[in-house]
Design an enzyme around this catalytic site. Structure first.
Site, PDB file in Angstrom:
ATOM      1  N   GLY A  15       0.838  -1.213   0.000  1.00 51.89           N
ATOM      2  CA  GLY A  15       0.000   0.000   0.000  1.00 51.89           C
ATOM      3  C   GLY A  15       0.863   1.249   0.000  1.00 51.89           C
ATOM      4  N   GLY A  17       0.961   5.403   1.260  1.00 48.04           N
ATOM      5  CA  GLY A  17       0.377   6.455   2.091  1.00 48.04           C
ATOM      6  C   GLY A  17       1.025   7.782   1.776  1.00 48.04           C
ATOM      7  CB  ALA A  18       0.502  11.137   3.175  1.00 47.43           C
ATOM      8  CE  LYS A  45       4.609   4.871   5.993  1.00 47.28           C
ATOM      9  NZ  LYS A  45       3.326   5.114   6.591  1.00 47.28           N
ATOM     10  CG  ASP A 139      -1.903  10.410  11.064  1.00 47.16           C
ATOM     11  OD1 ASP A 139      -3.061  10.873  11.011  1.00 47.16           O
ATOM     12  OD2 ASP A 139      -1.256  10.111  10.050  1.00 47.16           O
TER      13      ASP A 139
HETATM   14  N1  ATP Z   1       3.061  -3.787   9.068  1.00 40.47           N
HETATM   15  C1  ATP Z   1       2.234  -3.923   8.021  1.00 40.47           C
HETATM   16  N2  ATP Z   1       1.902  -5.147   7.582  1.00 40.47           N
HETATM   17  C2  ATP Z   1       1.074  -5.297   6.527  1.00 40.47           C
HETATM   18  N3  ATP Z   1       0.534  -4.285   5.858  1.00 40.47           N
HETATM   19  C3  ATP Z   1       0.835  -3.046   6.246  1.00 40.47           C
HETATM   20  C4  ATP Z   1       1.702  -2.794   7.341  1.00 40.47           C
HETATM   21  N4  ATP Z   1       1.803  -1.456   7.502  1.00 40.47           N
HETATM   22  C5  ATP Z   1       1.030  -0.897   6.550  1.00 40.47           C
HETATM   23  N5  ATP Z   1       0.457  -1.841   5.800  1.00 40.47           N
HETATM   24  C6  ATP Z   1      -0.457  -1.603   4.673  1.00 40.47           C
HETATM   25  O1  ATP Z   1       0.109  -0.634   3.810  1.00 40.47           O
HETATM   26  C7  ATP Z   1      -0.864   0.333   3.458  1.00 40.47           C
HETATM   27  C8  ATP Z   1      -0.239   1.703   3.461  1.00 40.47           C
HETATM   28  O2  ATP Z   1       0.194   2.004   4.753  1.00 40.47           O
HETATM   29  P1  ATP Z   1       0.499   3.476   5.192  1.00 40.47           P
HETATM   30  O3  ATP Z   1       0.737   3.493   6.653  1.00 40.47           O
HETATM   31  O4  ATP Z   1       1.563   4.026   4.337  1.00 40.47           O
HETATM   32  O5  ATP Z   1      -0.882   4.141   4.749  1.00 40.47           O
HETATM   33  P2  ATP Z   1      -1.823   5.174   5.419  1.00 40.47           P
HETATM   34  O6  ATP Z   1      -1.843   4.980   6.899  1.00 40.47           O
HETATM   35  O7  ATP Z   1      -3.126   5.107   4.691  1.00 40.47           O
HETATM   36  O8  ATP Z   1      -1.095   6.503   5.013  1.00 40.47           O
HETATM   37  P3  ATP Z   1      -0.740   7.770   5.841  1.00 40.47           P
HETATM   38  O9  ATP Z   1      -0.756   7.419   7.290  1.00 40.47           O
HETATM   39  O10 ATP Z   1       0.599   8.126   5.354  1.00 40.47           O
HETATM   40  O11 ATP Z   1      -1.831   8.700   5.462  1.00 40.47           O
HETATM   41  C9  ATP Z   1      -2.001   0.219   4.429  1.00 40.47           C
HETATM   42  O12 ATP Z   1      -3.189   0.113   3.711  1.00 40.47           O
HETATM   43  C10 ATP Z   1      -1.764  -1.035   5.200  1.00 40.47           C
HETATM   44  O13 ATP Z   1      -2.811  -1.940   4.943  1.00 40.47           O
END
Ligand code: ATP
Length: 607
Positions: A15, A17-18, A45, A139
């Protein structure tokens, strides 16, 4: 597979994110990575290049390394390693096989009050542990709660795990934001963060309150057409109790959503209260449990020592390390106002120094410039405008997704937006009928919320493929019928419970007890400004009347139609007169007289 650092390999994207992209990754077979076995699967990440290129972010990353690695709790996604190699910053985490809570909600609809309470109690446990360790999440939102499934006594249960700790703090860099900008996601941002006031762990409790409301209703308590409108709602509106919300649960939510952070409970108290609510709102609850739930307000004690968010606390000369204003970390940008360590706590509208105008050479601005450019400087020629900060590009990309973490300046001018009602100047005293302070004048430059902040329509969720998702009810979000998926809920999670006490009318006494929010005060700099002449907007071009879509339209037929109608009426009247009156008889007489007269004339003149 792409290598990341010397120890890990990236397999596939999970995925975006920002702040970065999350990958499914592997520990290389030939290396020893901290906390991991060779070949073990991990989530990585990779922070955006723009963040990795910011020296302050790298500094924080390294400084907080031990703090993040130390954070350990059953409901927190463990950070195993932090990679800093060349232009790359990455967090290596436990891989969680399961959807995030936002995706789960979209696919399955809201939770029952019991299920929502028990789930959020675990999130509150995670918050309590991190606050005790001095870390504030900042957040909190469903997208940052991953749902792992665990098998307990033969039944599969949902296990919430909070992630993205420290990311908001990394993004909150002086090179990225300014003191008065907030880092977070508008729908979940606490009023003090939106206003750029000092923040504590109470911001996480506020976020938990929003999430709890959303979990059981399927929608957020404060909504708006734009990020700015949502932030204003957080500041000015009181949350409304949905009619189906059990009273004890509403007590908890309402306390978490108090505008004054000092009135919110601690995360520990929240976790305890939610378990009491879950035990007392079901149809099978014992009378004692019901009574205990109804008295849950007594458990929601405010946090006597909330954890401060370093850098958001006003600078205290000679104060303890970590509380200094972070804008001192880097030298000020050319033209940026000088840092004043003795400046008062910055409350909306009282900032000192004033916020830089949009479009100035300040690289840290993150909101798009207003439509009207600032007046040209009178003195020496202005320095060449620099390229937009990379963070702006990043945010623009981030706005393509809904509910993104945002970094944005939120100053008094934003409240002068003529398209949205300004917040009350004394929120604690009620919002209506309040007059702005003397000297307040709307900013004529503002024509509406900044264009970049327009919310995009919600994106359809990708189908959740793992685990038992396929067997779950796929009801639409927000519908009560979508609760078919509680089989994975923790023990005790149940269907919506009957027998809730009816909602009670809002207690005016409680409202009155709330202390007033900080008053709006005109910044001194503004008062010195000469009053700007009111700008007259050019009249919008008059819209041409749309032409009729009737293909038989003939110009002028409107009049013709009237005439034809008159003729028709006259004809009908004539026919009626002819048939139903002695008119034919008179006509014959007239014709007879005419003939006699003609005969007489002919005889006289001898024809
Ligand atoms: N430890 C992890 N294991 C599996 N999937 C993960 C993990 N961390 C994040 N993800 C997946 O990756 C995707 C993106 O995560 P990210 O934290 O970058 O997104 P977000 O929280 O939507 O963005 P932001 O917080 O930057 O606005 C999420 O949809 C999540 O399902």
């Amino acid at each position: 597979m792409r290598p990341v650092g010397s120890k890990y390999l990236l397999e596939e994207t999970l995925g975006r994110g920002a702040t970065g992209t999350v990958w499914r990754g592997l520990v290389r077979q030939d290396v020893q990575a901290p906390g991991s076995e060779p070949g073990q699967q991990v989530a990585i990440k990779v922070l955006r290049e723009e963040l990795a290129a910011d020296p302050d972010v790298v500094m924080r990353f390294l400084r907080e390394r031990s703090l993040l690695l130390r954070l350990s709790h059953p409901n927190i996604v463990r950070v195993r390693d932090l990679v800093v190699e060349g232009e790359l910053l990455a967090l290596v985490m436990d891989l969680v096989e399961g959807p995030d809570l936002a995706r789960y909600l979209r696919a399955n609809g809201p939770f029952s009050p019991i299920a929502g309470s028990l789930l959020m109690a675990q999130v509150a446990d995670a918050l309590a542990a991190s606050h005790a360790d001095g870390i504030v999440h900042r957040d909190l939102k469903p997208a940052n709660v991953l749902l792992a499934s665990t098998v307990v006594q033969g039944t599969e249960q949902m296990h919430p795990m909070l992630t993205d700790f420290g990311i908001a703090r990394l993004a909150d860099s002086p090179g990225v934001t300014r003191t008065q900008e907030f880092v977070g996601t508008p729908a979940y941002v606490a009023p003090e963060s939106a206003e750029g006031r000092p923040q504590t762990s109470a911001v996480d409790v506020y976020g938990a309150g929003i999430m709890l409301y959303e979990l059981v209703t399927g929608r957020q308590p404060f909504q708006g057409d734009s990020a700015l409108a949502v932030l204003q709602a957080h500041l000015a509106q009181e949350p409304q109790r949905p009619s189906t919300m059990p009273e004890p649960l509403w007590t908890v939510i309402e306390r978490c959503l108090r505008k004054d952070p000092a009135h919110r409970p601690s995360a520990t108290a929240l976790a305890r209260a939610l378990r009491v609510v879950a035990a007392g709102v079901g149809v099978h609850a014992s009378p004692a449990a019901v009574d205990e739930a109804l008295a849950v307000g007594a458990l929601l004690l405010p946090d006597p020592q909330p954890t401060a968010v370093p850098g958001t606390v006003p600078a205290v000369p000679g104060g303890p390390a970590g509380t200094e204003d972070r804008t001192q970390v880097l030298p000020p940008a050319p033209g940026a106002p000088q840092y004043d360590p003795a400046a008062a706590t910055r409350v909306m509208g009282t900032q000192s120094p004033p916020a830089p105008p949009y479009g100035s050479q300040d690289r840290t601005q993150v909101m798009p410039p207003t439509a009207v450019p600032p007046p040209p400087p009178a003195g020496p020629p202005a320095p060449q405008e620099e390229a937009p900060h990379p963070w702006q590009t990043q945010l623009r990309a981030a706005r393509d997704r809904n509910q993104q973490t945002q970094v944005g300046y939120f100053g008094p001018e934003d409240f002068e937006d003529p398209q949205v009602a300004p917040p009350p100047y004394q929120a604690g005293q009620g919002g209506s009928g309040q007059q702005p302070p003397a000297g307040y004048r709307p900013d004529p430059r503002r024509q509406g919320p900044p264009p970049g902040y327009a919310q995009r329509p919600p994106v359809a969720p990708p189908p959740y493929q793992t685990g038992q998702a396929g067997q779950r009810g796929q009801g639409a979000p927000g519908t009560q019928g979508a609760r078919g998926g509680y089989r994975q809920a923790p023990a005790g999670y149940g269907q919506p419970q009957g027998g809730y006490p009816p909602p009670s009318p809002p207690a005016p006494a409680a409202r009155r007890a709330e202390p007033p929010a900080p008053q709006y005060r005109e910044p001194p700099q503004r008062r010195e400004e000469p009053p700007a002449p009111p700008r007259r907007e050019p009249a919008p071009p008059r819209e041409r009347r749309p032409r009729s879509r009737n293909r038989m339209y003939i110009p002028g037929l409107g009049c013709l139609k009237g005439c034809l109608m008159v003729l028709l009426v006259l004809a009908l009247a004539g026919v009626a007169l002819w048939n139903f009156t002695p008119l034919p008889h008179y006509w014959d007489n007239v014709v007879g007289w005419w003939d006699s007269a003609r005969d007489w004339v002919n005889s006289v003149f001898g024809k």
